[in-house]
Design an enzyme around this catalytic site. Sequence first.
Site, PDB file in Angstrom:
ATOM      1  N   ARG A   1      -0.406  14.834  12.278  1.00  0.00           N
ATOM      2  CA  ARG A   1       0.260  14.515  11.002  1.00  0.00           C
ATOM      3  C   ARG A   1       0.830  15.835  10.479  1.00  0.00           C
ATOM      4  O   ARG A   1       0.283  16.492   9.624  1.00  0.00           O
ATOM      5  CB  ARG A   1      -0.725  13.906  10.000  1.00  0.00           C
ATOM      6  CG  ARG A   1      -1.432  12.662  10.463  1.00  0.00           C
ATOM      7  CD  ARG A   1      -0.511  11.543  10.924  1.00  0.00           C
ATOM      8  NE  ARG A   1       0.146  10.814   9.863  1.00  0.00           N
ATOM      9  CZ  ARG A   1      -0.335   9.684   9.344  1.00  0.00           C
ATOM     10  NH1 ARG A   1      -1.475   9.228   9.751  1.00  0.00           N
ATOM     11  NH2 ARG A   1       0.302   9.041   8.397  1.00  0.00           N
TER      12      ARG A   1
ATOM     13  N   ASP B   1       5.473  20.252   8.473  1.00  0.00           N
ATOM     14  CA  ASP B   1       6.554  21.260   8.455  1.00  0.00           C
ATOM     15  C   ASP B   1       7.766  20.812   7.645  1.00  0.00           C
ATOM     16  O   ASP B   1       8.400  21.635   6.964  1.00  0.00           O
ATOM     17  CB  ASP B   1       6.964  21.605   9.892  1.00  0.00           C
ATOM     18  CG  ASP B   1       7.442  20.382  10.661  1.00  0.00           C
ATOM     19  OD1 ASP B   1       6.675  19.416  10.777  1.00  0.00           O
ATOM     20  OD2 ASP B   1       8.609  20.381  11.100  1.00  0.00           O
TER      21      ASP B   1
ATOM     22  N   ILE C   1       7.459   6.780  17.028  1.00  0.00           N
ATOM     23  CA  ILE C   1       7.125   7.515  15.804  1.00  0.00           C
ATOM     24  C   ILE C   1       5.859   8.359  15.970  1.00  0.00           C
ATOM     25  O   ILE C   1       5.843   9.536  15.639  1.00  0.00           O
ATOM     26  CB  ILE C   1       6.933   6.534  14.618  1.00  0.00           C
ATOM     27  CG1 ILE C   1       8.142   5.615  14.454  1.00  0.00           C
ATOM     28  CG2 ILE C   1       6.595   7.299  13.338  1.00  0.00           C
ATOM     29  CD1 ILE C   1       9.382   6.272  13.915  1.00  0.00           C
TER      30      ILE C   1
ATOM     31  N   LYS D   1       0.850  -1.217   0.000  1.00  0.00           N
ATOM     32  CA  LYS D   1       0.000   0.000   0.000  1.00  0.00           C
ATOM     33  C   LYS D   1       0.872   1.248   0.000  1.00  0.00           C
ATOM     34  O   LYS D   1       0.650   2.164  -0.798  1.00  0.00           O
ATOM     35  CB  LYS D   1      -0.874  -0.002   1.252  1.00  0.00           C
ATOM     36  CG  LYS D   1      -1.538   1.330   1.563  1.00  0.00           C
ATOM     37  CD  LYS D   1      -2.481   1.281   2.738  1.00  0.00           C
ATOM     38  CE  LYS D   1      -1.831   1.517   4.044  1.00  0.00           C
ATOM     39  NZ  LYS D   1      -1.537   2.932   4.374  1.00  0.00           N
ATOM     40  N   ASN D   2       1.902   1.269   0.860  1.00  0.00           N
ATOM     41  CA  ASN D   2       2.654   2.505   1.064  1.00  0.00           C
ATOM     42  C   ASN D   2       3.703   2.759  -0.001  1.00  0.00           C
ATOM     43  O   ASN D   2       4.377   3.789   0.036  1.00  0.00           O
ATOM     44  CB  ASN D   2       3.273   2.514   2.467  1.00  0.00           C
ATOM     45  CG  ASN D   2       2.183   2.624   3.520  1.00  0.00           C
ATOM     46  OD1 ASN D   2       1.023   2.909   3.206  1.00  0.00           O
ATOM     47  ND2 ASN D   2       2.533   2.361   4.765  1.00  0.00           N
TER      48      ASN D   2
ATOM     49  N   ARG E   1      -8.805  -0.745   4.372  1.00  0.00           N
ATOM     50  CA  ARG E   1      -7.994   0.343   3.781  1.00  0.00           C
ATOM     51  C   ARG E   1      -6.595  -0.168   3.433  1.00  0.00           C
ATOM     52  O   ARG E   1      -5.937   0.340   2.544  1.00  0.00           O
ATOM     53  CB  ARG E   1      -7.866   1.514   4.752  1.00  0.00           C
ATOM     54  CG  ARG E   1      -9.092   2.372   4.883  1.00  0.00           C
ATOM     55  CD  ARG E   1      -8.826   3.590   5.736  1.00  0.00           C
ATOM     56  NE  ARG E   1      -7.612   4.284   5.291  1.00  0.00           N
ATOM     57  CZ  ARG E   1      -7.081   5.311   5.945  1.00  0.00           C
ATOM     58  NH1 ARG E   1      -7.628   5.750   7.060  1.00  0.00           N
ATOM     59  NH2 ARG E   1      -5.994   5.913   5.500  1.00  0.00           N
TER      60      ARG E   1
ATOM     61  N   CYS F   1      -5.144  12.305  12.704  1.00  0.00           N
ATOM     62  CA  CYS F   1      -5.841  11.024  12.631  1.00  0.00           C
ATOM     63  C   CYS F   1      -5.613  10.345  13.974  1.00  0.00           C
ATOM     64  O   CYS F   1      -4.943  10.873  14.848  1.00  0.00           O
ATOM     65  CB  CYS F   1      -5.305  10.192  11.479  1.00  0.00           C
ATOM     66  SG  CYS F   1      -3.690   9.528  11.815  1.00  0.00           S
TER      67      CYS F   1
ATOM     68  N   ASP G   1       4.225   0.339  12.059  1.00  0.00           N
ATOM     69  CA  ASP G   1       2.984  -0.209  11.506  1.00  0.00           C
ATOM     70  C   ASP G   1       2.748  -1.661  11.900  1.00  0.00           C
ATOM     71  O   ASP G   1       1.711  -2.228  11.570  1.00  0.00           O
ATOM     72  CB  ASP G   1       2.985  -0.096   9.974  1.00  0.00           C
ATOM     73  CG  ASP G   1       2.851   1.351   9.546  1.00  0.00           C
ATOM     74  OD1 ASP G   1       3.097   1.648   8.367  1.00  0.00           O
ATOM     75  OD2 ASP G   1       2.522   2.192  10.400  1.00  0.00           O
TER      76      ASP G   1
HETATM   77  C1  EPZ Z   1       4.054   6.828   6.469  1.00  0.00           C
HETATM   78  O1  EPZ Z   1       3.296   7.867   7.063  1.00  0.00           O
HETATM   79  C2  EPZ Z   1       3.128   5.633   6.348  1.00  0.00           C
HETATM   80  N1  EPZ Z   1       1.993   5.981   5.498  1.00  0.00           N
HETATM   81  C3  EPZ Z   1       2.621   5.228   7.729  1.00  0.00           C
HETATM   82  O2  EPZ Z   1       1.827   4.054   7.566  1.00  0.00           O
HETATM   83  C4  EPZ Z   1       3.826   4.894   8.610  1.00  0.00           C
HETATM   84  O3  EPZ Z   1       3.374   4.604   9.907  1.00  0.00           O
HETATM   85  C5  EPZ Z   1       4.788   6.100   8.644  1.00  0.00           C
HETATM   86  O4  EPZ Z   1       5.166   6.453   7.308  1.00  0.00           O
HETATM   87  C6  EPZ Z   1       6.048   5.810   9.445  1.00  0.00           C
HETATM   88  O5  EPZ Z   1       6.726   4.736   8.880  1.00  0.00           O
HETATM   89  C7  EPZ Z   1       2.138   5.942   4.156  1.00  0.00           C
HETATM   90  O6  EPZ Z   1       3.212   5.683   3.652  1.00  0.00           O
HETATM   91  C8  EPZ Z   1       0.922   6.238   3.340  1.00  0.00           C
HETATM   92  P1  EPZ Z   1       6.194  10.254   8.534  1.00  0.00           P
HETATM   93  P2  EPZ Z   1       3.888   9.383   7.056  1.00  0.00           P
HETATM   94  O7  EPZ Z   1       6.156  11.445   7.636  1.00  0.00           O
HETATM   95  O8  EPZ Z   1       4.508   9.655   5.735  1.00  0.00           O
HETATM   96  C9  EPZ Z   1       6.149  13.457  12.046  1.00  0.00           C
HETATM   97  C10 EPZ Z   1      -0.131   2.730   7.642  1.00  0.00           C
HETATM   98  O9  EPZ Z   1      -0.810   2.195   8.529  1.00  0.00           O
HETATM   99  N2  EPZ Z   1       6.283  14.463  10.976  1.00  0.00           N
HETATM  100  O10 EPZ Z   1       7.443   9.451   8.616  1.00  0.00           O
HETATM  101  O11 EPZ Z   1       2.835  10.286   7.553  1.00  0.00           O
HETATM  102  C11 EPZ Z   1       4.727  12.905  12.061  1.00  0.00           C
HETATM  103  O12 EPZ Z   1       3.904  13.778  12.815  1.00  0.00           O
HETATM  104  C12 EPZ Z   1       0.421   4.138   7.848  1.00  0.00           C
HETATM  105  O13 EPZ Z   1       0.139   2.200   6.536  1.00  0.00           O
HETATM  106  C13 EPZ Z   1       6.561  15.782  11.326  1.00  0.00           C
HETATM  107  O14 EPZ Z   1       6.724  16.114  12.490  1.00  0.00           O
HETATM  108  O15 EPZ Z   1       5.024   9.229   8.176  1.00  0.00           O
HETATM  109  C14 EPZ Z   1       4.879  11.563  12.683  1.00  0.00           C
HETATM  110  O16 EPZ Z   1       4.864  11.694  14.096  1.00  0.00           O
HETATM  111  C15 EPZ Z   1       0.139   4.671   9.243  1.00  0.00           C
HETATM  112  N3  EPZ Z   1       6.630  16.723  10.326  1.00  0.00           N
HETATM  113  C16 EPZ Z   1       6.265  11.133  12.230  1.00  0.00           C
HETATM  114  O17 EPZ Z   1       6.941  12.307  11.778  1.00  0.00           O
HETATM  115  C17 EPZ Z   1       6.448  16.404   9.002  1.00  0.00           C
HETATM  116  O18 EPZ Z   1       6.523  17.301   8.140  1.00  0.00           O
HETATM  117  C18 EPZ Z   1       6.242  10.108  11.119  1.00  0.00           C
HETATM  118  O19 EPZ Z   1       5.730  10.731   9.993  1.00  0.00           O
HETATM  119  C19 EPZ Z   1       6.171  15.052   8.682  1.00  0.00           C
HETATM  120  C20 EPZ Z   1       6.102  14.097   9.682  1.00  0.00           C
END
Ligand code: EPZ
Length: 448
Positions: A127, A130, A334, A27-28, A406, A122, A312
């Site tokens: 989410r 920045d 995370i 999916k990702n 999903r 969520c 995940d």
């Molecule tokens: C991706 O989410 C995945 N989703 C998530 O899978 C997965 O848990 C996550 O990566 C971590 O591996 C998809 O790929 C569609 P991040 P993403 O940007 O891109 C903070 C599932 O169940 N952050 O690495 O949103 C954020 O708040 C889903 O398949 C900032 O602070 O992950 C979070 O605490 C759930 N500022 C952490 O980093 C930013 O600009 C991880 O976010 C961006 C992120």
Amino acid sequence: MLDRLETTLRIRGGARLEGSVATHGAKNAALPIMAAALLAKGTVTLHRVPRITDVSVMWSLLEALGARMRYEGDNTLTIDASNVASYRAPYALVRKLAASFDVVGPLLGRFGRAEVPLPGGCVLGTRATDLHEQAFVALGCEVHNAHGYLIAESREGRLRGATIEFRMPSVGATKNAMLAAVLADGTTTLKNVAMEPEVVDLANFLVAMGAKILGTGTDTIVIEGVDELQGVEYEIIADRIVTGTLLFAGAVTRGDVTVRRCNPQHLQAVVDKLAECGATTMTGDDWIRVKADGITGGTDILTAPYPGFPTDLQPQVVGFLCTCPGTSVVEESIFNARFSYVNELARMGADVRVTMESNAAIVKGPKQLSGAPVEAPDIRAGAGLVVAGLAAAGETEIIGLEYIDRGYERLEELLSELGGQVQRSSGVTPLVEPAGFFETSEYPRISA
Ligand code: EPZ
């Protein structure tokens, strides 16, 4: 009495899972690669796209932007984005899928402008965006938020290469920065990037389209901007989270399960933890086997960016650890709100509690879980409840199957192929509203 149609997952626990199943596409990886098709001059053909609702939402989003989509059968779809003329994504679709934010980078790369609703919070917590915005500004865009939308626009039309160092590895920001930079003018260096296999798969897809990217899979990526990218045919990698979920399903039932068509290298941290608990694990080129009749104890888990233990799979490993002897500490590094399902596990008899001082769950076992009606608050929490239900005595009914759908294609069929007693059921459940504390002609007391 009002009723509503509810589709739930019913699990009769206790069966040892045995045999082998094939996992589906990731999916990702599929979601950002579908978004990246917006950058192609020609048609993109994608194989091994999982048939899950998140893919359907991304499909609808690309169609809303003007892309022509076709399902060719056998998990293959084609995307022709040649007629895309809009850089504004509709809120109605983005609200359903945080990953819709992956279209910002391609829209900036193609139009130099993007207007995309900010991914609301969520159940996992904030989410933030920045780091995404840091990349867009560095690449020459003016970025501001207006009415719940992120508005980004390049002053010179085409983005320009830059050096960007992230304060932390973010999967989403790394993807968006790559997607925006591949058509930029000049060289972009991204430092402290996410190294998840899905990020690598996106980079490999972009290279197949003609992008020039070096260093994928390391913490520094160098991108030489090109003038255009071509349509290609590409196969999505295996879903390592679905694979890990099936392995924990086998382990929690003390079964003997082999997952085929996966990449064992993507799950080294998971295989190591199963072995620490006493399971026998074997791997081949594209399969992983777990034999769990010798579980001796629990273990401690710290979720971390790849190649660490994946966040995940955190709910799924907690569901498994509830049945293991000893005390296990599972720390989530995370997301700041990824334990909401723990209360549901406790209702199944698990001895698990979340510590206030650290973002961790303390699990004590072994506990014989008992089946119960439970509610899934998100995709992976739902999968964790499925793992627990497979070991619970009696029936577990999981409400919130729409979350599981999903991210999992036919999960109940995969588990049934392994001998699990799992079925999807559409029942009519009475819609019991809380009795009003007042009675007027409009609000008659609804008898419970
Ligand atoms: C991706 O989410 C995945 N989703 C998530 O899978 C997965 O848990 C996550 O990566 C971590 O591996 C998809 O790929 C569609 P991040 P993403 O940007 O891109 C903070 C599932 O169940 N952050 O690495 O949103 C954020 O708040 C889903 O398949 C900032 O602070 O992950 C979070 O605490 C759930 N500022 C952490 O980093 C930013 O600009 C991880 O976010 C961006 C992120």
